[in-house]
Enzyme design. Structure first.
Site, mmCIF file in Angstrom:
data_model
loop_
_atom_site.group_PDB
_atom_site.id
_atom_site.type_symbol
_atom_site.label_atom_id
_atom_site.label_comp_id
_atom_site.label_asym_id
_atom_site.label_seq_id
_atom_site.Cartn_x
_atom_site.Cartn_y
_atom_site.Cartn_z
ATOM 1 C CB SER A 211 12.751 35.650 25.146
ATOM 2 O OG SER A 211 12.279 35.131 26.370
ATOM 3 C CE1 TYR B 251 9.708 40.002 26.769
ATOM 4 C CE2 TYR B 251 9.834 37.625 27.057
ATOM 5 C CZ TYR B 251 10.457 38.860 26.963
ATOM 6 O OH TYR B 251 11.828 38.936 27.047
HETATM 7 P P1 NDP Z 1 15.868 46.387 30.208
HETATM 8 O O1 NDP Z 1 14.529 46.771 30.745
HETATM 9 O O2 NDP Z 1 17.069 46.583 31.065
HETATM 10 O O3 NDP Z 1 16.126 47.107 28.822
HETATM 11 C C1 NDP Z 1 15.127 47.336 27.884
HETATM 12 C C2 NDP Z 1 15.661 48.358 26.909
HETATM 13 O O4 NDP Z 1 14.710 48.593 25.880
HETATM 14 C C3 NDP Z 1 15.965 49.679 27.564
HETATM 15 O O5 NDP Z 1 17.230 50.113 27.124
HETATM 16 C C4 NDP Z 1 14.861 50.595 27.055
HETATM 17 O O6 NDP Z 1 15.359 51.917 26.892
HETATM 18 C C5 NDP Z 1 14.550 49.980 25.700
HETATM 19 N N1 NDP Z 1 13.197 50.235 25.251
HETATM 20 C C6 NDP Z 1 12.041 49.706 25.721
HETATM 21 N N2 NDP Z 1 11.002 50.198 25.037
HETATM 22 C C7 NDP Z 1 11.501 51.062 24.117
HETATM 23 C C8 NDP Z 1 10.924 51.900 23.126
HETATM 24 N N3 NDP Z 1 9.587 51.935 22.914
HETATM 25 N N4 NDP Z 1 11.741 52.648 22.361
HETATM 26 C C9 NDP Z 1 13.076 52.628 22.545
HETATM 27 N N5 NDP Z 1 13.687 51.849 23.469
HETATM 28 C C10 NDP Z 1 12.897 51.087 24.246
HETATM 29 O O7 NDP Z 1 15.688 44.872 29.794
HETATM 30 P P2 NDP Z 1 16.684 43.743 29.271
HETATM 31 O O8 NDP Z 1 18.039 44.272 29.058
HETATM 32 O O9 NDP Z 1 16.476 42.601 30.162
HETATM 33 O O10 NDP Z 1 15.997 43.408 27.883
HETATM 34 C C11 NDP Z 1 16.597 43.629 26.627
HETATM 35 C C12 NDP Z 1 16.013 42.640 25.631
HETATM 36 O O11 NDP Z 1 16.338 41.317 26.052
HETATM 37 C C13 NDP Z 1 14.493 42.700 25.515
HETATM 38 O O12 NDP Z 1 14.113 42.487 24.173
HETATM 39 C C14 NDP Z 1 14.045 41.541 26.382
HETATM 40 O O13 NDP Z 1 12.801 41.048 26.002
HETATM 41 C C15 NDP Z 1 15.157 40.551 26.087
HETATM 42 N N6 NDP Z 1 15.291 39.482 27.070
HETATM 43 C C16 NDP Z 1 15.652 39.722 28.374
HETATM 44 C C17 NDP Z 1 15.799 38.668 29.259
HETATM 45 C C18 NDP Z 1 16.235 38.839 30.663
HETATM 46 O O14 NDP Z 1 16.277 37.839 31.400
HETATM 47 N N7 NDP Z 1 16.591 40.025 31.096
HETATM 48 C C19 NDP Z 1 15.546 37.296 28.844
HETATM 49 C C20 NDP Z 1 15.177 37.156 27.467
HETATM 50 C C21 NDP Z 1 15.057 38.212 26.622
HETATM 51 P P3 NDP Z 1 14.559 53.211 27.503
HETATM 52 O O15 NDP Z 1 14.201 52.859 28.899
HETATM 53 O O16 NDP Z 1 15.542 54.323 27.380
HETATM 54 O O17 NDP Z 1 13.398 53.384 26.585
#
Ligand code: NDP
Length: 256
Positions: free
Chosen positions: A146, A159
């Site tokens: 991130s 985070y």
């Molecule tokens: P979303 O909330 O859209 O996606 C998060 C994903 O993680 C979902 O598919 C969710 O699936 C899964 N997830 C969360 N917890 C669990 C768990 N305990 N077990 C299995 N799956 C899990 O967020 P983003 O797409 O934005 O984020 C994806 C990654 O990118 C993260 O690591 C985030 O920190 C990182 N990121 C995002 C940024 C942004 O601006 N969006 C910026 C920088 C980094 P489900 O709901 O089915 O569990």
């Protein structure tokens, strides 16, 4: 090297959090380059929709409902992927979440939840996938960091710690697994329009405007912005690239 350096046909990828947001954007890139995909998440409806979307791109796709903070569930998930798709060549540790509170207000259980989901899960998934990645002969691990791997924010207590940790964990694995021809790299997304940041925009007033003003590209990122970097870091094109942390941020990290 020939023109097929980006070809992923015959490869199998596990994408944690691949059922939406950035994970789905990464999975789209891999599928379009020919990789079969295992989508890992907890929400079965979201995962089924992602699998249908990926299959429509002409590859095999399965979903394995898994909480990545549960070590036994991760072990069973990897066994299932090897059984159903035959191998694991690519692991993307993308599942993540945030609890937005300043350090003096964050509770220990909240700290643990964020660290377990964002950092410890990458350790567990990578450790348990390692035998299959080694057997692949050219394994690839891609960890999602991130801008909080570089910068801090008052509301990003656990985070930022998890995302700083993921970069150092990436470097350790890159060193450890180079003899196995496994490359381990991190992607550092800027501000991307997903469910996660739609939540942040509601909680943090003025965030939307600050992101636009602070991003040289003048826009939020889109999940499609992650397809190209996924193919590069998952393919033979990056065989001499390991231990890096590559921003995909519209210039956010280089704006003074
Ligand atoms: P979303 O909330 O859209 O996606 C998060 C994903 O993680 C979902 O598919 C969710 O699936 C899964 N997830 C969360 N917890 C669990 C768990 N305990 N077990 C299995 N799956 C899990 O967020 P983003 O797409 O934005 O984020 C994806 C990654 O990118 C993260 O690591 C985030 O920190 C990182 N990121 C995002 C940024 C942004 O601006 N969006 C910026 C920088 C980094 P489900 O709901 O089915 O569990």
């Amino acid at each position: 090297m020939t023109s097929n350096r980006f070809d992923l046909r015959g490869k199998v990828a596990i994408v944690t959090g691949g059922n939406g947001g950035i994970g789905l954007g990464l999975a789209h890139g891999l599928a379009d380059a020919g990789a079969d995909i295992a989508v890992i998440g907890r929400n079965e409806a979201k995962s089924s929709a992602a699998v249908a979307d990926l299959k429509a791109r002409g590859v095999k796709a399965i979903s394995v409902t898994t909480d990545v903070t549960d070590k036994d569930a991760v072990a069973a998930m990897i066994e299932r992927v090897v059984r159903d798709l035959g191998r694991v060549d690519i692991l993307i540790n993308n599942a993540g979440m945030s609890i937005r509170k300043p350090p003096h207000e964050l509770e220990l259980d909240e700290w643990n939840k964020v660290i377990d989901t964002n950092l410890t899960s990458a350790f567990v998934c990578s450790k348990l996938a390692y035998p299959a990645l080694k057997a692949s002969g050219n394994g690839k691990v891609i960890n999602i960091g991130s801008m909080m791997s570089i910068f801090g924010a008052s509301f990003a207590t656990a985070y930022a710690a998890s995302k700083g940790g993921i970069v150092q964990y990436t470097r350790a694995c890159a060193n450890a697994w180079a003899p196995d021809n496994i490359q381990v790299n991190a992607i550092l997304p800027g501000w991307i329009d997903t469910d996660l940041t739609r939540g942040a925009r509601k909680q943090v007033s003025g965030l939307h405007e600050r992101v636009l003003a602070r991003t040289p590209a003048g826009r939020w990122g889109d999940i499609d912005d992650f397809a190209g970097i996924a193919v590069f870091l998952a393919s033979a094109a990056s065989n001499f690239v390991t231990g890096t942390a590559i921003p995909v941020d519209g210039g956010f990290s280089v704006m003074a």
